[in-house]
Design a protein around this motif. Structure first.
Motif, PDB file in Angstrom:
ATOM      1  N   ALA A 187      65.176  -4.560  72.221  1.00  0.00           N
ATOM      2  CA  ALA A 187      65.784  -5.332  73.309  1.00  0.00           C
ATOM      3  C   ALA A 187      64.759  -5.674  74.379  1.00  0.00           C
ATOM      4  CB  ALA A 187      66.932  -4.533  73.928  1.00  0.00           C
ATOM      5  N   ARG A 188      63.582  -5.050  74.332  1.00  0.00           N
ATOM      6  CA  ARG A 188      62.537  -5.324  75.322  1.00  0.00           C
ATOM      7  C   ARG A 188      61.534  -6.343  74.815  1.00  0.00           C
ATOM      8  NH1 ARG A 188      62.727  -2.338  79.646  1.00  0.00           N
ATOM      9  NH2 ARG A 188      60.670  -3.076  80.285  1.00  0.00           N
ATOM     10  N   SER A 189      61.082  -6.181  73.581  1.00  0.00           N
ATOM     11  CA  SER A 189      59.974  -7.014  73.091  1.00  0.00           C
ATOM     12  C   SER A 189      60.344  -7.884  71.909  1.00  0.00           C
ATOM     13  CB  SER A 189      58.800  -6.108  72.698  1.00  0.00           C
ATOM     14  OG  SER A 189      59.159  -5.297  71.581  1.00  0.00           O
ATOM     15  N   GLY A 190      61.512  -7.674  71.297  1.00  0.00           N
ATOM     16  CA  GLY A 190      61.901  -8.441  70.121  1.00  0.00           C
ATOM     17  C   GLY A 190      61.233  -7.983  68.841  1.00  0.00           C
ATOM     18  N   ARG A 191      60.444  -6.889  68.902  1.00  0.00           N
ATOM     19  CA  ARG A 191      59.706  -6.436  67.726  1.00  0.00           C
ATOM     20  C   ARG A 191      60.508  -5.433  66.900  1.00  0.00           C
ATOM     21  NH1 ARG A 191      54.187  -4.170  69.939  1.00  0.00           N
ATOM     22  NH2 ARG A 191      55.652  -3.017  71.258  1.00  0.00           N
ATOM     23  N   THR A 192      60.164  -5.334  65.622  1.00  0.00           N
ATOM     24  CA  THR A 192      60.740  -4.321  64.744  1.00  0.00           C
ATOM     25  C   THR A 192      59.847  -3.084  64.763  1.00  0.00           C
ATOM     26  OG1 THR A 192      59.502  -5.063  62.809  1.00  0.00           O
ATOM     27  CG2 THR A 192      61.658  -6.114  63.217  1.00  0.00           C
ATOM     28  N   LEU A 193      60.351  -1.991  64.163  1.00  0.00           N
ATOM     29  CA  LEU A 193      59.537  -0.787  64.032  1.00  0.00           C
ATOM     30  C   LEU A 193      58.233  -1.090  63.294  1.00  0.00           C
ATOM     31  CD1 LEU A 193      62.306   1.786  63.049  1.00  0.00           C
ATOM     32  CD2 LEU A 193      60.846   1.976  65.077  1.00  0.00           C
ATOM     33  N   ALA A 194      58.327  -1.857  62.218  1.00  0.00           N
ATOM     34  CA  ALA A 194      57.132  -2.159  61.429  1.00  0.00           C
ATOM     35  C   ALA A 194      56.111  -2.933  62.250  1.00  0.00           C
ATOM     36  CB  ALA A 194      57.522  -2.945  60.180  1.00  0.00           C
ATOM     37  N   GLN A 195      56.568  -3.853  63.081  1.00  0.00           N
ATOM     38  CA  GLN A 195      55.646  -4.636  63.900  1.00  0.00           C
ATOM     39  C   GLN A 195      54.963  -3.767  64.948  1.00  0.00           C
ATOM     40  OE1 GLN A 195      58.499  -7.619  65.062  1.00  0.00           O
ATOM     41  NE2 GLN A 195      57.636  -9.144  63.661  1.00  0.00           N
ATOM     42  N   VAL A 196      55.714  -2.862  65.546  1.00  0.00           N
ATOM     43  CA  VAL A 196      55.116  -1.965  66.530  1.00  0.00           C
ATOM     44  C   VAL A 196      54.109  -1.039  65.854  1.00  0.00           C
ATOM     45  CG1 VAL A 196      55.589  -0.055  68.123  1.00  0.00           C
ATOM     46  CG2 VAL A 196      57.071  -2.067  68.112  1.00  0.00           C
ATOM     47  N   ALA A 197      54.471  -0.510  64.681  1.00  0.00           N
ATOM     48  CA  ALA A 197      53.567   0.385  63.956  1.00  0.00           C
ATOM     49  C   ALA A 197      52.291  -0.335  63.544  1.00  0.00           C
ATOM     50  CB  ALA A 197      54.272   0.950  62.732  1.00  0.00           C
ATOM     51  N   ALA A 198      52.413  -1.607  63.138  1.00  0.00           N
ATOM     52  CA  ALA A 198      51.242  -2.376  62.700  1.00  0.00           C
ATOM     53  C   ALA A 198      50.288  -2.657  63.846  1.00  0.00           C
ATOM     54  CB  ALA A 198      51.699  -3.692  62.065  1.00  0.00           C
ATOM     55  N   GLU A 199      50.786  -2.660  65.041  1.00  0.00           N
ATOM     56  CA  GLU A 199      49.955  -2.927  66.218  1.00  0.00           C
ATOM     57  C   GLU A 199      49.407  -1.642  66.817  1.00  0.00           C
ATOM     58  OE1 GLU A 199      52.184  -5.319  68.944  1.00  0.00           O
ATOM     59  OE2 GLU A 199      52.799  -6.703  67.387  1.00  0.00           O
ATOM     60  N   GLY A 200      49.512  -0.553  66.077  1.00  0.00           N
ATOM     61  CA  GLY A 200      49.018   0.711  66.579  1.00  0.00           C
ATOM     62  C   GLY A 200      49.937   1.257  67.631  1.00  0.00           C
ATOM     63  N   GLU A 201      49.422   1.450  68.827  1.00  0.00           N
ATOM     64  CA  GLU A 201      50.240   1.989  69.896  1.00  0.00           C
ATOM     65  C   GLU A 201      50.979   0.902  70.650  1.00  0.00           C
ATOM     66  OE1 GLU A 201      48.194   4.624  72.421  1.00  0.00           O
ATOM     67  OE2 GLU A 201      47.961   6.137  70.878  1.00  0.00           O
ATOM     68  N   GLY A 202      50.784  -0.351  70.284  1.00  0.00           N
ATOM     69  CA  GLY A 202      51.520  -1.422  70.936  1.00  0.00           C
ATOM     70  C   GLY A 202      51.122  -1.555  72.383  1.00  0.00           C
ATOM     71  N   PRO A 203      51.875  -2.329  73.171  1.00  0.00           N
ATOM     72  CA  PRO A 203      51.550  -2.490  74.578  1.00  0.00           C
ATOM     73  C   PRO A 203      51.846  -1.219  75.344  1.00  0.00           C
ATOM     74  CG  PRO A 203      53.656  -3.502  74.115  1.00  0.00           C
ATOM     75  CD  PRO A 203      53.085  -3.072  72.793  1.00  0.00           C
ATOM     76  N   PRO A 204      51.202  -1.025  76.494  1.00  0.00           N
ATOM     77  CA  PRO A 204      51.491   0.157  77.287  1.00  0.00           C
ATOM     78  C   PRO A 204      52.975   0.233  77.613  1.00  0.00           C
ATOM     79  CG  PRO A 204      49.577  -1.013  78.159  1.00  0.00           C
ATOM     80  CD  PRO A 204      50.203  -1.894  77.119  1.00  0.00           C
ATOM     81  N   TRP A 205      53.490   1.467  77.728  1.00  0.00           N
ATOM     82  CA  TRP A 205      54.907   1.618  78.022  1.00  0.00           C
ATOM     83  C   TRP A 205      55.206   0.907  79.331  1.00  0.00           C
ATOM     84  CZ3 TRP A 205      56.731   3.883  82.431  1.00  0.00           C
ATOM     85  CH2 TRP A 205      55.832   4.644  83.160  1.00  0.00           C
ATOM     86  N   GLY A 206      56.379   0.267  79.350  1.00  0.00           N
ATOM     87  CA  GLY A 206      56.798  -0.455  80.550  1.00  0.00           C
ATOM     88  C   GLY A 206      56.511  -1.928  80.468  1.00  0.00           C
ATOM     89  N   LEU A 207      55.693  -2.392  79.480  1.00  0.00           N
ATOM     90  CA  LEU A 207      55.411  -3.813  79.359  1.00  0.00           C
ATOM     91  C   LEU A 207      56.578  -4.490  78.649  1.00  0.00           C
ATOM     92  CD1 LEU A 207      53.428  -6.137  79.722  1.00  0.00           C
ATOM     93  CD2 LEU A 207      52.480  -5.596  77.482  1.00  0.00           C
ATOM     94  N   SER A 208      57.220  -5.388  79.310  1.00  0.00           N
ATOM     95  CA  SER A 208      58.414  -6.029  78.758  1.00  0.00           C
ATOM     96  C   SER A 208      58.058  -7.302  78.044  1.00  0.00           C
ATOM     97  CB  SER A 208      59.420  -6.341  79.884  1.00  0.00           C
ATOM     98  OG  SER A 208      59.818  -5.152  80.522  1.00  0.00           O
TER      99      SER A 208
END
Length: 214
Positions: A187-208
């Protein structure tokens, strides 16, 4: 007990030199209490259901996720209190750390406490949880309506404390069950679990990001 004291278990389980989860800086509660539902692909896939109570997020692990269908009773197992900032956390907890795995924010918003006594008088929400039954109305981007948390096993016999999370029946109408967690979008970024995992740690927490879909 202050918010930092209530976070003792949370801090004790994490190495903040390795994980990007928020330490918790004592953020002040807003005017309306918040809730968040996170999908957590850890050792076992599950949903984390969190309600702001005072200065912390009271938390439950819900293996099958919250359901909008009143016929579905969901097991909810209490976990440690989390800081308010955890509502915004989305990313990858490193392998070997407590809860290692990928996390997305599936839903978030505000809630209205509805707990009352037998005479219909309002009951403090923290007190109602301590007594083992609390009702509330969710106002999220995906979850809406009245829910209840009810403790059915207190753990005093050495077993695990356990609750049920249930959507209140209104007019007998059924609702949608929990989503497929691997297809669900944040609901924050529109990404799936797989997309977040593929990007490593993803954006810093709190980045919408943009609003996601179910």
């Amino acid at each position: 007990m202050g918010g930092q004291d209530r976070l003792r278990d949370y801090h004790g389980k994490r190495d903040f030199d390795r994980t990007r989860e928020p330490r918790g800086t004592g953020a002040a509660p807003g005017r309306e209490p918040r809730f968040v539902v996170q999908i957590h692909d850890a050792r076992r896939m599950h949903f984390d259901f969190r309600l702001q109570v005072g200065e912390v997020l009271k938390s439950w692990s819900v293996p099958k996720g919250p359901s909008a269908d009143p016929r579905e009773k969901r097991l909810a197992v209490p976990t440690e209190d989390h800081p308010l900032e955890y509502e915004e956390f989305e990313g990858v907890i490193p392998r070997g750390e407590y809860g290692g795995g990928t996390v997305i924010v599936w839903d978030h918003g505000t809630y209205e406490p509805l707990s009352h006594d037998r005479r219909g008088r309002p009951v403090d929400f923290a007190d109602s949880l301590a007594r083992g039954h609390a009702t509330f109305r969710l106002r999220g981007s995906k979850l809406h309506g009245e829910y209840a948390l009810t403790r059915f096993r207190d753990g005093d016999d050495g077993g695990e404390e356990a609750w049920l999370l249930v959507r209140a029946a209104k007019g007998g109408a059924g609702g949608r069950g929990a989503p497929d967690p691997r297809r669900a979008r944040s609901a924050r970024s529109g990404r799936t679990l797989a997309q977040v995992a593929a990007e490593g740690e993803g954006p810093p927490w709190g980045l919408s990001g943009g609003q996601g879909r179910r």
